[in-house]
Scaffold this active site. Structure first.
Site, mmCIF file in Angstrom:
data_model
loop_
_atom_site.group_PDB
_atom_site.id
_atom_site.type_symbol
_atom_site.label_atom_id
_atom_site.label_comp_id
_atom_site.label_asym_id
_atom_site.label_seq_id
_atom_site.Cartn_x
_atom_site.Cartn_y
_atom_site.Cartn_z
ATOM 1 N N ILE A 12 86.336 -22.275 53.568
ATOM 2 C CA ILE A 12 87.621 -22.774 53.074
ATOM 3 C C ILE A 12 88.211 -23.789 54.059
ATOM 4 O O ILE A 12 88.702 -24.856 53.665
ATOM 5 C CB ILE A 12 88.583 -21.601 52.784
ATOM 6 C CG1 ILE A 12 87.947 -20.696 51.712
ATOM 7 C CG2 ILE A 12 89.939 -22.123 52.320
ATOM 8 C CD1 ILE A 12 88.720 -19.446 51.389
ATOM 9 N N SER A 77 85.628 -12.157 57.220
ATOM 10 C CA SER A 77 86.106 -12.025 55.841
ATOM 11 C C SER A 77 85.194 -11.217 54.924
ATOM 12 O O SER A 77 85.198 -11.434 53.716
ATOM 13 C CB SER A 77 86.321 -13.418 55.250
ATOM 14 O OG SER A 77 85.088 -14.097 55.215
ATOM 15 N N TYR A 141 89.588 -4.997 55.892
ATOM 16 C CA TYR A 141 89.777 -6.448 55.746
ATOM 17 C C TYR A 141 91.171 -6.736 55.183
ATOM 18 O O TYR A 141 91.938 -7.520 55.751
ATOM 19 C CB TYR A 141 88.687 -7.034 54.835
ATOM 20 C CG TYR A 141 88.984 -8.436 54.379
ATOM 21 C CD1 TYR A 141 88.950 -9.495 55.287
ATOM 22 C CD2 TYR A 141 89.327 -8.702 53.055
ATOM 23 C CE1 TYR A 141 89.255 -10.781 54.879
ATOM 24 C CE2 TYR A 141 89.625 -9.984 52.644
ATOM 25 C CZ TYR A 141 89.593 -11.024 53.554
ATOM 26 O OH TYR A 141 89.903 -12.294 53.149
ATOM 27 N N ARG A 221 87.530 -10.910 37.286
ATOM 28 C CA ARG A 221 88.126 -11.554 38.457
ATOM 29 C C ARG A 221 88.737 -12.889 38.073
ATOM 30 O O ARG A 221 88.376 -13.495 37.057
ATOM 31 C CB ARG A 221 87.055 -11.803 39.543
ATOM 32 C CG ARG A 221 86.497 -10.538 40.172
ATOM 33 C CD ARG A 221 87.527 -9.861 41.060
ATOM 34 N NE ARG A 221 87.018 -8.635 41.650
ATOM 35 C CZ ARG A 221 87.064 -7.427 41.087
ATOM 36 N NH1 ARG A 221 87.584 -7.284 39.883
ATOM 37 N NH2 ARG A 221 86.604 -6.370 41.713
HETATM 38 N N1 UDP Z 1 79.313 -8.804 41.933
HETATM 39 C C1 UDP Z 1 78.174 -8.391 41.279
HETATM 40 N N2 UDP Z 1 76.962 -8.660 41.849
HETATM 41 C C2 UDP Z 1 76.819 -9.321 43.028
HETATM 42 C C3 UDP Z 1 77.991 -9.767 43.691
HETATM 43 C C4 UDP Z 1 79.232 -9.495 43.111
HETATM 44 O O1 UDP Z 1 78.228 -7.774 40.203
HETATM 45 O O2 UDP Z 1 75.692 -9.517 43.491
HETATM 46 C C5 UDP Z 1 80.632 -8.538 41.342
HETATM 47 C C6 UDP Z 1 81.554 -7.711 42.210
HETATM 48 O O3 UDP Z 1 81.345 -6.337 41.989
HETATM 49 C C7 UDP Z 1 82.938 -8.166 41.744
HETATM 50 C C8 UDP Z 1 82.714 -9.635 41.333
HETATM 51 O O4 UDP Z 1 81.295 -9.769 41.173
HETATM 52 O O5 UDP Z 1 83.325 -7.453 40.600
HETATM 53 C C9 UDP Z 1 83.163 -10.609 42.382
HETATM 54 O O6 UDP Z 1 82.642 -10.222 43.634
HETATM 55 P P1 UDP Z 1 82.759 -11.114 44.920
HETATM 56 O O7 UDP Z 1 82.061 -10.383 46.039
HETATM 57 O O8 UDP Z 1 82.315 -12.502 44.614
HETATM 58 O O9 UDP Z 1 84.318 -11.207 45.211
HETATM 59 P P2 UDP Z 1 85.440 -10.048 45.423
HETATM 60 O O10 UDP Z 1 86.008 -9.796 44.059
HETATM 61 O O11 UDP Z 1 84.775 -8.874 46.021
HETATM 62 O O12 UDP Z 1 86.413 -10.709 46.327
#
Ligand code: UDP
Length: 329
Positions: A12, A77, A141, A221
């Site tokens: 970022i 992070s 975090y 999300r």
């Molecule tokens: N996710 C997933 N498979 C992966 C990585 C992430 O299903 O290999 C899902 C995760 O469970 C969440 C969404 O994708 O619901 C976004 O995850 P990310 O880690 O990108 O961001 P977060 O929401 O944790 O900040």
């Protein structure tokens, strides 16, 4: 007058540096390159390689530069890592911020824009999440970020310092040049992981749970493009420099997408049939996270320009095609 960007070699931070310079700001970067990359550093900025926990290093940098405001990204992070190594987060993130504030006060720097997170809210009790939503982080975090917000707030109460804390939802995408983008090692974020499949780096996507209480069972999300996010930081900085009062704002698109919807969008963007499997839920994942971004719209005059998630994935895809291994050095 210059702007200091801590963490300016990170995902970022490196985009914020370019955004600021492109708007005519003179930029100074502080980064210890622990998770940032030399390749992500804009050569137009002045770079100080060092750690924000080192007060001597910070005082020396501030004495050489004429800094008008700070945008503070430098932090670890990874939610999962914070669960197994919480003290790393309280040391680098919380203590690091304390040292940064101490050095800022000594050098009479009056403004800070802080990179916070929706993880400060914890498990949502209502959707969309606005800034008055209770803050009960469920991992170190998020707890550390909330502590950093409070350190900044109380320092601001006692001293001549104003702040904006920006609570991000899911930041994604890359610079339109394709020269910088999201590169974490190991990668944990959904979009770069999905794109590893068409890049031949991964066989399939693991979908972490399909039994959530959502329309298709997968987590929802709120994805915000990095450029929209950076524009909000510049607006927040200018808001402070104009003399406005300290505040906290959410940064999200205001829309939610499920994992399956993201997968479909990525298939369309890459023209690749991306296989997936359902695996166990990931600990600590709420079913739905969607921002209310009304406050940032009303007070900062900001609004996201990337409203179609396909355009966010498209910009990430451009970067990942160019740098299939990210910035690994
Ligand atoms: N996710 C997933 N498979 C992966 C990585 C992430 O299903 O290999 C899902 C995760 O469970 C969440 C969404 O994708 O619901 C976004 O995850 P990310 O880690 O990108 O961001 P977060 O929401 O944790 O900040």
């Amino acid at each position: 007058m210059s702007i200091l960007v801590t963490g300016g070699a990170g995902y970022i931070g490196s985009h914020a540096v370019r955004g600021l310079i492109d708007k005519g700001y003179d930029v100074v970067i502080v980064d210890n390159l622990e998770t940032g990359y030399q390749k992500a550093i804009d050569p137009r900025a002045r770079f100080y390689n060092g750690d924000i926990r080192n007060i001597g290093f910070l005082n020396d940098m501030f004495s050489k530069e004429d800094i008008n405001g700070v945008i503070h990204f430098a932090a670890n992070s990874l939610v999962g890592e914070s669960m197994v190594n919480p003290l790393k987060y309280f040391d680098n993130n919380v203590h690091g911020t304390q040292v940064l504030l101490t050095a800022m006060l000594k050098s009479k720097i009056k403004h800070i824009v802080f990179s916070s997170t929706a993880a400060t809210y914890g498990e949502p009790v209502r959707i969309p999440i606005d800034e008055t939503h209770p803050t009960h982080p469920i991992n170190p975090y998020g707890e550390a970020k909330l502590m950093m917000e409070k350190l900044i707030k109380w320092t601001s109460t006692a001293h001549d310092l104003t702040y904006v804390s920006l609570r991000y939802f899911n930041v994604a995408g890359a610079h339109p040049s394709g020269e910088i983008g999201e590169s974490h090692n190991p990668e944990t974020h959904l979009i770069p992981i999905i794109l590893q499949v068409p890049l031949g780096k991964r066989e399939k996507l693991s979908v972490f749970g399909d039994d959530y209480d959502t329309k298709d069972g997968t987590c929802i999300r709120d994805y915000i493009h990095i450029e929209d996010l950076v524009n909000a930081h510049i607006k927040a900085l200018e808001y402070l420099i104009e003399g406005n009062t300290s505040d906290i704002f959410n940064l999200g698109s205001g829309d939610g997408y499920s994992i399956y919807e993201m997968l479909e969008a990525a298939k369309e963007v890459t023209a690749f049939d991306i296989p997936f499997e359902i695996t166990a839920r990931r600990a600590g994942d709420p079913a739905v996270l969607i921002a209310s971004n009304q406050k940032a719209k009303d007070i900062l005059g900001w609004s996201p320009k990337y409203t179609d998630v396909k355009d966010i994935i498209k910009s990430a895809w451009q970067f990942h095609k160019k740098f299939p291994d990210g910035f690994k050095e």
